[in-house]
Write a protein that holds these residues in place. Structure first.
Motif: not given
Length: 525
Positions: A133-146
């Protein structure tokens, strides 16, 4: 008086003791001492939490405070070790095991280890993590494969991916992958972005809103110590004011010099740095509703805008006309067979007539400045004039950069027909994957603010990011570019050569193709 006291109490006033009146600049009444570098930034940072921001303006500060497992080798976009000293990749490309650098501590004195790495990626990717909840993390897409981040032992961490993912190491070097202190996040929660703690060569000292962010040399740094005692990042939104302060000595380093002002720094006392990089400046077109829902109208906009005139007259030749969504700096993936849309107002008028869109009213969002936005108000005005010349009725709405992002990133639906935008990226996957896929619409957390959708583009992008052969990736990206250019979800305007100017008191400064601002080796006399 200690340096910290000086930076906090006197530096901001001294650095700000320049005024502009009628275009003239009074000499600075005080200058920072040797060892204190003052940087003129284009805007106030949104946050100092690397997982929570998207703008290069913010990244330029963050890469001096934090580090990632990997980093870009100086002068390139090639990846080299940083907080990880080495790694192995499984034969099927789905497991990356990193050996971490021993003896590194965060600025708060807590240890950097595998648990810290796991905390960082779980915070971004696991909705059940206690600090998600300290996000949002708008570029977490970068690590969506993890799929999983696993602690093997104290200094070994393993990432398991759901499929091979070619940009993974590069994305770890991007600022979204910078490693923050778990203890600091635990202590400050949602306020961590105002109290950043990393492992980098500089540590956070102070943030005075709309005045400055101050960082100081980390004397406990694991590597070579920084060449300056402190860096002050001052937000100076107005480009002319930044130029005036640079000329008067109120700042030592200025990024993104307006093209029309470069000539003022050609004499003694200043050095101009230039560096090509992967940049594209474009107009997002609202393909979901209104006139631009029709491809013919989107194509008409591309024909109507005189991009050569913008590049040569507004940008003074510091950019080239863009042909599509992929910058030519990614030479291996760039489709050289594509030519830019030519300036053809008659063709534009014919397409508008065919679509029944003559006289359409358009709302156009323009920003005052921002990362990679070049000269956005004059560019916006030129674009407005060109569109009006083919019969479109364009109304401009202008916003400060962070306010602009708050309007554009959630999507243009119900608000605007078009908006300026620029991206500076690390891999040919990044921009199209985050801003052109149908699954990247804003309600899914992406940056496809114009709601473009083409199943074939989706298919190509998914295939390219899992291809392990670079030639195959290149073929897929080139095919994607051909389709996107034809569909015209954007007006493709310019690819820029970045610049910066330093005073003659500054040594060892250079720009990077990543558009990041690494200041560890800089010395100020």
């Amino acid at each position: 008086m200690t340096l910290l006291s000086w930076t906090r109490r006197g530096l901001l006033a001294a650095a700000g003791a320049v005024f502009v009146a009628g275009g003239l600049t009074a000499p600075a009444t005080a200058q920072a001492p040797p060892g204190v570098l003052i940087v003129g930034q284009i805007a106030e940072p949104k946050s100092l939490d690397p997982a929570a921001v998207t703008a290069v303006n913010d990244f330029r500060i963050l890469v001096n405070v934090y580090e990632g497992l990997t980093r870009y080798k100086s002068g390139t976009l090639e990846v080299e070790p940083a907080l990880a000293t080495s790694w192995t990749i499984s034969e099927d490309g789905t497991e990356y095991t990193f050996t971490l650098r021993d003896g590194v501590t965060f600025h708060d004195g807590t240890p950097f280890n595998a648990e810290a790495v796991k905390f960082n990626f779980d915070r971004m990717l696991d909705e059940n993590h206690p600090f998600h909840d300290t996000g949002p993390f708008p570029l977490s897409f970068f690590f969506g494969a993890v799929e999983e981040t696993e602690v093997v032992d104290d200094m070994t961490v393993k990432f398991t991916l759901n499929a091979p993912y070619a940009p993974f190491l590069s994305n770890l070097a991007y600022p979204t992958g910078l490693i923050v202190s778990p203890a600091a996040v635990t202590a400050d929660g949602k306020d961590f972005g105002r109290n950043p703690v990393g492992t980098g060569p500089f540590e956070f000292a102070e943030w005075r809103s709309n005045e400055a962010v101050v960082v100081e040399r980390n004397d406990a740094y694991w590597g070579e110590k920084a060449g300056t005692e402190a860096v002050v990042f001052r937000p100076i939104t107005d480009a002319n004011t930044r130029v005036a302060e640079m000329l008067a000595g109120g700042i030592d380093l200025m990024v993104e010099v307006p093209p029309t002002s470069l000539g003022q720094f050609s004499g003694d006392g200043f050095s101009v740095a230039e560096q090509a990089g992967p940049h594209v400046w474009f107009l997002i077109l609202n393909a979901k509703e209104g006139p631009f829902a029709d491809k013919r109208v989107r194509q008409a906009a591309n024909y109507a805008i005189n991009k050569e005139a913008i590049v040569n007259d507004v940008l003074e030749g510091t950019a080239t006309v863009a042909a599509g969504p992929t910058p030519p700096a990614f030479a291996w993936a760039y489709n050289e067979s594509l030519d830019p849309y030519p300036y053809d107002p008659e063709k534009a008028k014919a397409l508008l007539a065919e679509a029944g869109a003559e006289g359409a009213e358009l709302t156009f969002f323009v920003t005052e400045g921002g990362s990679g936005m070049l000269d956005p108000i004059p560019m916006g005005t030129a674009i407005q004039a060109d569109l009006q010349a083919v019969g479109l009725d364009v109304t401009i709405e202008t916003y400060e950069w962070n306010t602009f992002l708050g309007e554009v990133n959630p999507g243009l639906e119900g608000k605007a027909d078009m908006a300026e935008m620029a991206w500076m990226t690390n891999d040919p996957d990044t921009l199209p994957y985050l801003a052109l896929r149908s699954e990247a619409w804003p309600d899914n957390g992406g940056f496809n603010s114009g709601y473009y959708a083409n199943p074939k583009v989706d298919e190509l992008l998914e295939a390219a990011r899992t291809a392990t052969d670079q030639d195959e990736r290149a073929r897929l990206y080139r095919e994607m570019q051909t389709i996107v250019q034809e569909d015209a979800p954007w007006v493709f305007v310019a690819n820029w050569k970045q610049n910066a100017v330093t005073s003659d008191r500054v040594e060892n400064f250079g720009l990077e193709p990543s558009f990041l601002l690494h200041l560890k080796n800089v010395v100020k006399n």
